[in-house]
Scaffold this motif. Structure first.
Motif, PDB file in Angstrom:
ATOM      1  N   ALA A 115      59.380  20.081  78.710  1.00  0.00           N
ATOM      2  CA  ALA A 115      60.073  20.982  77.776  1.00  0.00           C
ATOM      3  C   ALA A 115      58.760  21.086  76.864  1.00  0.00           C
ATOM      4  O   ALA A 115      58.375  22.749  76.665  1.00  0.00           O
ATOM      5  CB  ALA A 115      60.892  20.521  77.164  1.00  0.00           C
ATOM      6  N   ILE A 116      58.437  20.935  76.540  1.00  0.00           N
ATOM      7  CA  ILE A 116      56.710  20.691  75.737  1.00  0.00           C
ATOM      8  C   ILE A 116      54.771  21.129  76.618  1.00  0.00           C
ATOM      9  O   ILE A 116      55.150  21.976  75.798  1.00  0.00           O
ATOM     10  CB  ILE A 116      56.570  19.497  75.201  1.00  0.00           C
ATOM     11  N   GLU A 117      55.435  20.980  77.382  1.00  0.00           N
ATOM     12  CA  GLU A 117      54.287  20.767  78.448  1.00  0.00           C
ATOM     13  C   GLU A 117      54.381  22.474  79.223  1.00  0.00           C
ATOM     14  O   GLU A 117      53.509  22.924  79.332  1.00  0.00           O
ATOM     15  CB  GLU A 117      53.814  19.983  79.822  1.00  0.00           C
ATOM     16  N   ASN A 118      56.084  22.565  79.357  1.00  0.00           N
ATOM     17  CA  ASN A 118      56.141  24.228  79.659  1.00  0.00           C
ATOM     18  C   ASN A 118      56.059  25.151  78.880  1.00  0.00           C
ATOM     19  O   ASN A 118      55.598  26.393  79.258  1.00  0.00           O
ATOM     20  CB  ASN A 118      57.632  24.178  80.288  1.00  0.00           C
ATOM     21  N   GLN A 119      56.259  24.834  77.611  1.00  0.00           N
ATOM     22  CA  GLN A 119      56.392  25.953  76.083  1.00  0.00           C
ATOM     23  C   GLN A 119      54.379  25.679  76.571  1.00  0.00           C
ATOM     24  O   GLN A 119      54.359  27.344  76.072  1.00  0.00           O
ATOM     25  CB  GLN A 119      56.530  25.236  75.422  1.00  0.00           C
ATOM     26  N   ILE A 120      53.516  24.652  76.782  1.00  0.00           N
ATOM     27  CA  ILE A 120      52.088  25.395  76.500  1.00  0.00           C
ATOM     28  C   ILE A 120      51.454  26.135  77.542  1.00  0.00           C
ATOM     29  O   ILE A 120      51.331  27.185  77.217  1.00  0.00           O
ATOM     30  CB  ILE A 120      51.204  23.991  76.180  1.00  0.00           C
ATOM     31  N   GLU A 121      52.273  25.580  78.439  1.00  0.00           N
ATOM     32  CA  GLU A 121      51.989  26.621  79.895  1.00  0.00           C
ATOM     33  C   GLU A 121      52.260  28.115  79.458  1.00  0.00           C
ATOM     34  O   GLU A 121      51.054  28.397  80.364  1.00  0.00           O
ATOM     35  CB  GLU A 121      53.031  25.638  81.211  1.00  0.00           C
TER      36      GLU A 121
ATOM     37  N   ALA B 282      50.771  16.983  70.575  1.00  0.00           N
ATOM     38  CA  ALA B 282      51.396  17.892  70.012  1.00  0.00           C
ATOM     39  C   ALA B 282      52.387  16.601  69.809  1.00  0.00           C
ATOM     40  O   ALA B 282      53.235  15.583  70.101  1.00  0.00           O
ATOM     41  CB  ALA B 282      51.595  18.303  71.156  1.00  0.00           C
ATOM     42  N   TYR B 283      53.783  17.670  69.320  1.00  0.00           N
ATOM     43  CA  TYR B 283      55.228  17.081  68.801  1.00  0.00           C
ATOM     44  C   TYR B 283      56.184  17.878  68.515  1.00  0.00           C
ATOM     45  O   TYR B 283      55.531  19.283  67.995  1.00  0.00           O
ATOM     46  CB  TYR B 283      54.931  16.055  67.845  1.00  0.00           C
ATOM     47  N   CYS B 284      57.278  17.454  69.126  1.00  0.00           N
ATOM     48  CA  CYS B 284      58.443  18.836  68.174  1.00  0.00           C
ATOM     49  C   CYS B 284      59.014  17.908  67.345  1.00  0.00           C
ATOM     50  O   CYS B 284      59.731  17.157  67.674  1.00  0.00           O
ATOM     51  CB  CYS B 284      59.199  19.549  69.937  1.00  0.00           C
ATOM     52  N   HIS B 285      60.620  18.888  66.969  1.00  0.00           N
ATOM     53  CA  HIS B 285      61.470  18.353  66.619  1.00  0.00           C
ATOM     54  C   HIS B 285      63.096  17.701  67.042  1.00  0.00           C
ATOM     55  O   HIS B 285      63.407  18.572  67.957  1.00  0.00           O
ATOM     56  CB  HIS B 285      61.641  18.823  65.082  1.00  0.00           C
ATOM     57  N   VAL B 286      63.330  16.371  66.892  1.00  0.00           N
ATOM     58  CA  VAL B 286      64.855  16.503  67.716  1.00  0.00           C
ATOM     59  C   VAL B 286      65.500  15.798  66.669  1.00  0.00           C
ATOM     60  O   VAL B 286      65.005  15.006  66.086  1.00  0.00           O
ATOM     61  CB  VAL B 286      63.752  15.618  69.118  1.00  0.00           C
ATOM     62  N   PRO B 287      67.166  15.200  67.594  1.00  0.00           N
ATOM     63  CA  PRO B 287      67.732  14.745  66.408  1.00  0.00           C
ATOM     64  C   PRO B 287      67.943  13.400  66.048  1.00  0.00           C
ATOM     65  O   PRO B 287      66.637  12.896  66.511  1.00  0.00           O
ATOM     66  CB  PRO B 287      69.184  14.918  67.602  1.00  0.00           C
ATOM     67  N   ASN B 288      67.607  12.405  64.977  1.00  0.00           N
ATOM     68  CA  ASN B 288      67.511  11.252  65.010  1.00  0.00           C
ATOM     69  C   ASN B 288      67.827   9.970  66.018  1.00  0.00           C
ATOM     70  O   ASN B 288      69.152  10.350  65.990  1.00  0.00           O
ATOM     71  CB  ASN B 288      68.008  10.961  63.470  1.00  0.00           C
ATOM     72  N   GLY B 289      66.437   9.485  66.478  1.00  0.00           N
ATOM     73  CA  GLY B 289      67.202   8.573  67.481  1.00  0.00           C
ATOM     74  C   GLY B 289      68.098   9.221  68.747  1.00  0.00           C
ATOM     75  O   GLY B 289      68.234   8.383  69.491  1.00  0.00           O
ATOM     76  N   SER B 290      67.216   9.880  69.051  1.00  0.00           N
ATOM     77  CA  SER B 290      67.541  11.356  70.723  1.00  0.00           C
ATOM     78  C   SER B 290      66.593  10.275  71.427  1.00  0.00           C
ATOM     79  O   SER B 290      65.283   9.531  70.804  1.00  0.00           O
ATOM     80  CB  SER B 290      66.875  12.365  70.422  1.00  0.00           C
TER      81      SER B 290
ATOM     82  N   LEU C  94      54.411  22.028  67.377  1.00  0.00           N
ATOM     83  CA  LEU C  94      53.334  21.576  66.099  1.00  0.00           C
ATOM     84  C   LEU C  94      52.269  21.077  67.466  1.00  0.00           C
ATOM     85  O   LEU C  94      52.146  20.056  67.513  1.00  0.00           O
ATOM     86  CB  LEU C  94      53.045  20.349  64.985  1.00  0.00           C
ATOM     87  N   LEU C  95      50.430  21.670  67.826  1.00  0.00           N
ATOM     88  CA  LEU C  95      49.562  21.377  69.026  1.00  0.00           C
ATOM     89  C   LEU C  95      48.817  21.167  68.241  1.00  0.00           C
ATOM     90  O   LEU C  95      48.325  22.495  67.280  1.00  0.00           O
ATOM     91  CB  LEU C  95      50.144  22.599  70.061  1.00  0.00           C
ATOM     92  N   ALA C  96      48.111  20.293  68.183  1.00  0.00           N
ATOM     93  CA  ALA C  96      46.708  20.883  67.267  1.00  0.00           C
ATOM     94  C   ALA C  96      45.754  20.040  68.579  1.00  0.00           C
ATOM     95  O   ALA C  96      45.644  19.426  69.811  1.00  0.00           O
ATOM     96  CB  ALA C  96      46.705  18.946  66.898  1.00  0.00           C
ATOM     97  N   GLN C  97      44.271  20.872  68.267  1.00  0.00           N
ATOM     98  CA  GLN C  97      43.474  20.837  69.697  1.00  0.00           C
ATOM     99  C   GLN C  97      42.145  20.576  69.016  1.00  0.00           C
ATOM    100  O   GLN C  97      41.047  20.654  68.982  1.00  0.00           O
ATOM    101  CB  GLN C  97      43.006  21.433  70.544  1.00  0.00           C
TER     102      GLN C  97
END
Length: 479
Positions: A376-382, A361-369, A340-343
């Motif tokens: 991974a986030i920057e590569n996806q945006i790129e 931006a943020y992504c979901h991860v396992p609790n406490g990860s 989820l990315l906001a500008q």
């Protein structure tokens, strides 16, 4: 601290704590709200996280539920400095091939952009939008006998199925991807029952009210609610972290804007052992991993329409996103997250120096990860905005541990105050006739761990305060 006598004390200044305080103060009570940090806001705070002059929203950024909320509609936010900015498009869903689907505020424009799924989208969302305004008070609260049973039944038929079932009404990549992005706000596997409800509510919010950005950051919304509360005669004390209820001044009732784990600890002496046990069995959900950037230029999306969207969902197809969200629930992490990315700075120039920009931006991860998802986030945006990485001046990273340290309500990075699946949607924090009551007659819980759950809407606080008014002060308020 002096032992002043108050009618009510609210612990926590998130949207629900402030809503509870306002609701009580409106009835002429003497109300104190205490906050552990030096500023009010909970999840509605903004700060210069990266570089001077770059204002970032620490948690919540886009506020579709604020305009949808019956409580927020009752507060004169504009009189206290809040200006909501509507991006050109409510949201976009960016695909790896450079194309994108758009969520317009207009139902018809959204449908036209979905090609052969135009009529399917109109048939799905159109009737829901007609009923939504009268259903909202009931949907955004505890389970009660419905005032509009026929309309609610029609809503339930579409909302209760899993998102993986509802998606079958759509055939195009665009419609299916757009649906995935909205349903994935549920922060749970899309094959779970009632995940369609999250997609419906967010789509309806877009079509009825838009997905606005508060000018000057989410902090402006928190400040306005606090200032309004004070204008009514309420009192706010910041820098007061409550570890035990005995630290509070005397009052007739206490409302806690905290999650069950914290309530069981802070009020251990006041709550029954059986109730504490039920609180400690409460299930928390997946966490989030968040990154903020200071940028030299706007995000260079391949798709021009993404540049006009306040929110951009990334993760490619419905199948890709469903696979990722299902994996997270099994503690399986991958290098291709749903993002989820906001500008905000593209629409609000107060967020960055002239000509510069911010991104969130943020992504979901396992609790406490503990995994670092930055790359991974920057590569996806790129992938959908080639050259993005070259624009980064500075970044600020928050994994689940840092998010919980910032706000103890976010256990393991869970920003929703607990799993919002079908088993814990209306039984949060415990199965009860009134989920806001506790085993102590003068203590109530008003956080997002009560119905209707997570989001910046204040309705948990409103309903908890309404219950306290009825029980303690014999005041019944209509909405």
């Amino acid at each position: 601290m002096e032992r002043n006598r108050y009618d009510a004390i609210v612990v926590g200044t998130g949207p629900n704590g402030l809503a509870a305080g306002i609701t009580l103060q409106r009835q002429g009570l003497s109300v104190l709200i205490v906050e552990g940090k030096d500023t009010v806001g909970g999840g509605m705070r903004s700060a210069e996280l990266t570089l001077p002059g770059y204002l970032h929203d620490i948690c919540s950024a886009i506020h579709p539920m604020a305009l949808m909320s019956p409580f927020f509609q009752s507060v004169p936010l504009q009189d206290f400095g809040v200006e909501f900015i509507q991006p050109t498009y409510a949201a976009a869903h960016a695909f790896d091939d450079g194309s994108a689907a758009l969520l317009h505020q207009s139902l018809e424009k959204t449908a036209r952009g979905l090609g052969t799924d135009e009529q399917a989208y109109l048939d799905f969302m159109g009737p829901l939008l007609e009923d939504m305004p009268r259903l909202l008070p009931g949907l955004l609260g505890p389970f009660t006998f419905p005032e509009h049973p026929v309309a609610l039944a029609k809503f339930g038929l579409k909302a209760l199925p899993p998102a993986t079932w509802s998606v079958n009404r759509f055939k195009t990549k665009e419609a299916r991807g757009l649906w995935a992005g909205m349903a994935a706000h549920s922060i749970q596997p899309l094959e779970n029952v009632a995940t369609s409800a999250f997609g419906i509510m967010l789509a309806a919010a877009a079509h009825l009210y838009g997905w606005p950005v508060p000018k000057g950051g989410s902090q402006s919304l928190a400040n306005a609610l606090s200032d309004y509360f004070i204008s009514l005669g309420g009192e706010v004390r910041t820098g007061f972290l409550v570890n035990n209820l005995k630290e509070l001044p005397e009052s007739k009732v206490i409302l806690m804007d905290v999650t069950p784990k914290q309530l069981a600890r802070i009020a251990a002496d006041e709550l029954s052992a059986s109730y504490r046990g039920r609180l400690n069995s409460y299930r928390y959900g997946s966490g989030v991993f968040k990154v903020d950037w200071a940028l030299d230029e706007p995000i260079p999306f391949t798709s021009e329409v993404c540049k006009g969207a306040g929110t951009v969902h990334l993760g490619n197809t419905f199948e890709d996103i469903a696979r990722y969200e299902s994996g997270i629930s099994k503690h399986i992490e991958s290098d291709k997250p749903f993002i989820l990315l906001a500008q905000q700075s593209a629409f609000d120039p107060t967020r960055a120096p002239e000509g510069k920009h911010t991104a969130w931006a943020y992504c979901h991860v396992p609790n406490g990860s503990t995994r670092d998802m930055t790359a991974a986030i920057e590569n996806q945006i790129e992938l959908v905005a080639p050259g993005f990485k070259d624009l980064i001046k500075e970044k600020h990273i928050m994994g689940p541990a840092q998010i919980e340290a910032y706000n103890p309500n976010y256990i393991g990075g869970d920003i929703n105050g607990g799993v919002q699946d079908i088993f814990q949607l209306y039984s949060r924090p415990v199965l009860s006739v009134s989920p806001y009551r506790t085993s102590a007659s003068n203590i109530y819980i008003c956080s997002s761990s009560t119905p209707p759950g997570g989001g910046v809407h204040g309705m948990c606080g409103y309903h908890a305060a309404s219950q306290a008014l009825k029980d303690i002060f014999k005041i019944q308020i209509p909405f």
